[in-house]
Design an enzyme around this catalytic site. Structure first.
Site, PDB file in Angstrom:
ATOM      1  N   TYR A   1       0.824  -1.204   0.000  1.00 64.88           N
ATOM      2  CA  TYR A   1       0.000   0.000   0.000  1.00 64.88           C
ATOM      3  C   TYR A   1       0.861   1.258   0.000  1.00 64.88           C
ATOM      4  O   TYR A   1       0.675   2.168  -0.817  1.00 64.88           O
ATOM      5  CB  TYR A   1      -0.917  -0.019   1.226  1.00 64.88           C
ATOM      6  CG  TYR A   1      -1.865   1.154   1.308  1.00 64.88           C
ATOM      7  CD1 TYR A   1      -3.053   1.160   0.588  1.00 64.88           C
ATOM      8  CD2 TYR A   1      -1.580   2.257   2.121  1.00 64.88           C
ATOM      9  CE1 TYR A   1      -3.934   2.240   0.663  1.00 64.88           C
ATOM     10  CE2 TYR A   1      -2.445   3.334   2.210  1.00 64.88           C
ATOM     11  CZ  TYR A   1      -3.620   3.321   1.481  1.00 64.88           C
ATOM     12  OH  TYR A   1      -4.478   4.390   1.560  1.00 64.88           O
TER      13      TYR A   1
ATOM     14  N   LYS B   1       1.655   4.018  -3.140  1.00 69.32           N
ATOM     15  CA  LYS B   1       1.385   5.435  -2.908  1.00 69.32           C
ATOM     16  C   LYS B   1       2.649   6.275  -3.135  1.00 69.32           C
ATOM     17  O   LYS B   1       2.605   7.348  -3.757  1.00 69.32           O
ATOM     18  CB  LYS B   1       0.870   5.650  -1.486  1.00 69.32           C
ATOM     19  CG  LYS B   1      -0.507   5.060  -1.221  1.00 69.32           C
ATOM     20  CD  LYS B   1      -1.582   5.773  -2.022  1.00 69.32           C
ATOM     21  CE  LYS B   1      -2.970   5.320  -1.621  1.00 69.32           C
ATOM     22  NZ  LYS B   1      -4.030   5.985  -2.421  1.00 69.32           N
TER      23      LYS B   1
END
Length: 256
Positions: free
Chosen positions: A160, A164
């Site tokens: 994650y 990002k």
């Protein structure tokens, strides 16, 4: 009405920033007079919905465009002038015209690994976001705003945060006149699907957040208000990274 006071941008090493007192109301009025237009990606998500409401309430833009997979039905007449453009994110090049003519872009697009799977998550949170930014840059957008995440780091071992961080870096390479990245911590909002840790935060961190508001979480409205406050405050910095505390402080300023 007395002008609201708030914070002015002060940059630290690496583009990160914090703020001290200034007049936000005056900045909003000056910005409004420029008759700028904007688009929002991810308008059906919680941050996107909160951002749209703030933009409409504050009347900061002469034209507002939502870009998404589907039309949104609004009951409030305040939204009747919002333009909606439906696109197929798998064929974004076919919709290049949709991204033309916007001064400011806001990207709140994102999904979860639990909902979309690993490949789907990367496709949405990286590929769709980057392609949208590329089209926005080609279409004349001068200020691109990206909702990212606390801890975003392209070298992270956590998927994650790695995705990002990677999309942050890739968009920076596009060379927008101004590029603002917002890294909120756990988003305090009730919704059907949760980002990592959000369900636990909503259940157990309410009291803790009241005492230490920037330690582990942030209200969705604070993020939306921070994005707008950062937009209207003039800056000569091409790239700025707003960590959770800066987002919270700006969000509080936007309450006035």
């Amino acid at each position: 009405m007395r002008a609201a006071t708030g914070l002015v941008r002060v940059f630290t090493k690496g583009g990160r920033c914090f703020y001290h007192s200034m007049d936000l109301k005056a900045s909003e009025e000056a910005f409004r007079e420029q008759n700028k237009s904007c688009f929002i990606l991810g308008g059906t998500g919680e941050t996107g919905k909160a951002l749209l409401k703030e933009i409409v309430d504050r009347k900061l833009f002469s034209r507002i465009t939502l870009i998404g997979r589907r039309q949104i039905t609004f009951e409030d007449k305040a939204f009747e002038n919002v333009v909606q453009e439906v696109v197929d994110f798998e064929k974004l090049d076919d919709y290049a015209a949709t991204f033309q003519g916007h001064d400011v872009g806001y990207c709140c697009l994102g999904t979860t690994k639990a909902k979309a799977g690993t490949e789907g998550f990367i496709r949405v949170d990286h590929d769709y976001v980057l392609k949208s930014a590329e089209l926005a840059k080609a279409g004349g957008c001068s200020h691109f705003n990206l909702e990212s995440s606390k801890g975003a780091d392209k070298t992270s071992s956590f998927l994650y945060l790695k995705v990002k961080g990677q999309v942050e870096a890739d968009i920076e390479q596009l060379g927008f006149d101004r590029y603002s990245v917002y890294r909120p911590a756990v988003l305090m909002v009730d919704r059907e699907e949760s980002r990592p840790g959000e369900w636990m935060a909503r259940k157990f961190l309410g009291a803790f957040s009241a005492v230490f508001p920037t330690a582990m979480s942030i209200p969705i409205r604070s993020v939306a208000r921070a994005m707008l406050a950062a937009t209207v405050i003039p800056s000569d910095k091409k790239v700025e990274i707003l960590e959770n505390k800066a987002c919270y402080d700006l969000g509080k300023m936007g309450e006035n």
